[in-house]
Scaffold this motif. Structure first.
Motif, PDB file in Angstrom:
ATOM      1  N   ALA A 112      -5.910  -3.079  -4.946  1.00 20.56           N
ATOM      2  CA  ALA A 112      -6.786  -3.047  -3.766  1.00 20.56           C
ATOM      3  C   ALA A 112      -7.695  -4.271  -3.731  1.00 20.56           C
ATOM      4  O   ALA A 112      -7.908  -4.879  -2.667  1.00 20.56           O
ATOM      5  CB  ALA A 112      -7.603  -1.763  -3.764  1.00 20.56           C
ATOM      6  N   PRO A 128       4.759   3.326  -4.237  1.00 26.28           N
ATOM      7  CA  PRO A 128       4.176   4.359  -5.093  1.00 26.28           C
ATOM      8  C   PRO A 128       3.733   3.847  -6.460  1.00 26.28           C
ATOM      9  O   PRO A 128       2.910   4.483  -7.122  1.00 26.28           O
ATOM     10  CB  PRO A 128       5.303   5.391  -5.229  1.00 26.28           C
ATOM     11  CG  PRO A 128       6.562   4.640  -4.920  1.00 26.28           C
ATOM     12  CD  PRO A 128       6.172   3.609  -3.902  1.00 26.28           C
ATOM     13  N   HIS A 129       4.257   2.708  -6.875  1.00 26.23           N
ATOM     14  CA  HIS A 129       3.877   2.136  -8.166  1.00 26.23           C
ATOM     15  C   HIS A 129       2.594   1.300  -8.072  1.00 26.23           C
ATOM     16  O   HIS A 129       2.038   0.909  -9.103  1.00 26.23           O
ATOM     17  CB  HIS A 129       5.018   1.272  -8.708  1.00 26.23           C
ATOM     18  CG  HIS A 129       6.313   2.003  -8.851  1.00 26.23           C
ATOM     19  ND1 HIS A 129       6.587   2.842  -9.909  1.00 26.23           N
ATOM     20  CD2 HIS A 129       7.404   2.052  -8.032  1.00 26.23           C
ATOM     21  CE1 HIS A 129       7.795   3.356  -9.767  1.00 26.23           C
ATOM     22  NE2 HIS A 129       8.306   2.897  -8.637  1.00 26.23           N
ATOM     23  N   ALA A 170       0.185   1.944  -5.121  1.00 29.60           N
ATOM     24  CA  ALA A 170      -0.819   2.675  -4.336  1.00 29.60           C
ATOM     25  C   ALA A 170      -1.839   3.345  -5.255  1.00 29.60           C
ATOM     26  O   ALA A 170      -1.494   3.932  -6.275  1.00 29.60           O
ATOM     27  CB  ALA A 170      -0.132   3.727  -3.466  1.00 29.60           C
ATOM     28  N   GLY A 171      -3.111   3.212  -4.885  1.00 27.63           N
ATOM     29  CA  GLY A 171      -4.175   3.828  -5.669  1.00 27.63           C
ATOM     30  C   GLY A 171      -4.654   3.009  -6.839  1.00 27.63           C
ATOM     31  O   GLY A 171      -5.607   3.399  -7.529  1.00 27.63           O
ATOM     32  N   ASP A 172      -4.043   1.859  -7.083  1.00 31.23           N
ATOM     33  CA  ASP A 172      -4.459   0.980  -8.181  1.00 31.23           C
ATOM     34  C   ASP A 172      -5.639   0.138  -7.691  1.00 31.23           C
ATOM     35  O   ASP A 172      -5.482  -0.676  -6.767  1.00 31.23           O
ATOM     36  CB  ASP A 172      -3.291   0.086  -8.595  1.00 31.23           C
ATOM     37  CG  ASP A 172      -3.591  -0.772  -9.821  1.00 31.23           C
ATOM     38  OD1 ASP A 172      -4.767  -1.145 -10.021  1.00 31.23           O
ATOM     39  OD2 ASP A 172      -2.653  -1.089 -10.570  1.00 31.23           O
ATOM     40  N   PRO A 173      -6.818   0.291  -8.299  1.00 33.44           N
ATOM     41  CA  PRO A 173      -7.990  -0.463  -7.821  1.00 33.44           C
ATOM     42  C   PRO A 173      -7.823  -1.972  -7.986  1.00 33.44           C
ATOM     43  O   PRO A 173      -8.386  -2.747  -7.195  1.00 33.44           O
ATOM     44  CB  PRO A 173      -9.136   0.070  -8.682  1.00 33.44           C
ATOM     45  CG  PRO A 173      -8.485   0.690  -9.880  1.00 33.44           C
ATOM     46  CD  PRO A 173      -7.157   1.193  -9.411  1.00 33.44           C
ATOM     47  N   GLN A 194       0.800  -1.225   0.000  1.00 34.20           N
ATOM     48  CA  GLN A 194       0.000   0.000   0.000  1.00 34.20           C
ATOM     49  C   GLN A 194       0.832   1.274   0.000  1.00 34.20           C
ATOM     50  O   GLN A 194       0.318   2.331  -0.369  1.00 34.20           O
ATOM     51  CB  GLN A 194      -0.956  -0.018   1.200  1.00 34.20           C
ATOM     52  CG  GLN A 194      -2.075  -1.049   1.058  1.00 34.20           C
ATOM     53  CD  GLN A 194      -2.936  -1.157   2.294  1.00 34.20           C
ATOM     54  OE1 GLN A 194      -2.448  -0.991   3.428  1.00 34.20           O
ATOM     55  NE2 GLN A 194      -4.219  -1.461   2.118  1.00 34.20           N
TER      56      GLN A 194
END
Length: 288
Positions: A146, A137-138, A140-143, A134
């Motif tokens: 998740a 940076p490569h 994080a934010g990738d659905p 999480q």
């Protein structure tokens, strides 16, 4: 004579001629890696003591440690890498390799009594992997990532305690860490593992035979069709052999392979590797 070779672990690898003999020196000045390199070298030193048919381990001659560095001296092995080997190997040679790997793994199993690994061990490891993933940076934010983490957490929460052999384990038994010399196979780059179990060695081996990881990491042109044929044969033989003999293999191989790929994912940063890992993990999650 001294030749510097790039190492995948971040360690420096030097091939040094001393008289008529060649030796490999593996070293690091990374303070965070000192203890781990010492543990890896000690593990390799212990693994070199038993005698295996066709399986060899380069002898460790010295482990030199200072406050800010570790340097390990070991035998140099004249050999080919896995691509060079499989591009030339016929079915008889592949069968030799399968037999040698099974004998090695069986030796590990016979020297690793069944032990209960509590669910906390696996869930604590997953919590650590999830946290690292999480903050990558490569990732994080990738659905997609998740969703993978959510589904995986459900799998591990349901897993419960495991009864598996615990004791002996190479720790990173992929083809990248096998040197090929005729019908002798040299194991290198031993690693510590969060569970020291032969099952984790089968997991790492099938990371290559079933999921073609080392082939993905190989940067030079190669005969991919020939490799796929050889890897497929090895994978079917390994899976069939251990499925017939050990209940714990059939029950726990899949969740531990899932954990294995998640542990790789947490450090991924190249788009090609991330896409490969997302596909492989999602394919594995379909089995739960």
């Amino acid at each position: 004579m001294e030749i510097e070779v790039k190492g995948h672990s971040g360690c420096q690898i030097d091939v040094v001629r001393e008289g008529r003999e060649l030796y490999v020196y593996k070293s690091t000045g990374d303070l965070k890696y000192l203890d781990r390199l010492v543990r890896q070298a000690e593990k390799q030193r212990q693994a070199a003591i038993p005698e295996y048919q066709h399986i060899r381990v380069p002898k460790i001659h010295a482990i030199d440690r200072t406050e800010d560095s570790v340097r390990v001296k070991m035998d140099y092995v004249y050999s080919r890498n896995f691509v060079e080997y499989f591009e030339q190997a016929g079915f008889e040679q592949v069968n030799y390799l399968i037999g040698a790997l099974i004998m090695y793994l069986e030796r590990e199993i016979q020297n690793s009594p069944l032990a209960r690994v509590t669910s906390d061990v696996v869930n604590d490891k997953f919590a650590d992997v999830k946290a690292r993933t999480q903050v990558n940076p490569h990732l994080a934010g990738d659905p997609d990532i998740a969703a993978i983490l959510e589904h995986s957490q459900f799998v591990f929460e349901k897993l419960g305690d495991m009864l598996i052999p615990v004791g002996m384990c190479h720790g990173d038994l992929t083809f990248s860490n096998i040197l090929f010399n005729g019908n002798n196979y040299y194991l290198i780059d031993f690693l510590d593992s969060f569970i020291e179990s032969p099952l984790l060695d089968i997991v790492k081996l099938r990371q290559d035979t079933a999921w073609l990881w080392s082939q993905l990491m190989y940067v030079h042109p190669c005969d991919t069709i020939r490799l796929h044929i050889a890897f497929g044969k090895i994978d079917r033989e390994i899976d069939s052999y251990f499925s017939r003999r050990y209940e714990w293999y059939g029950r726990y191989y899949r969740p531990l392979q899932l954990m294995n790929f998640l542990r790789i994912l947490q450090y991924a940063h190249e788009p090609q590797v991330i896409n490969y890992l997302k596909h492989a993990i999602n394919e594995q999650l379909k089995e739960f």
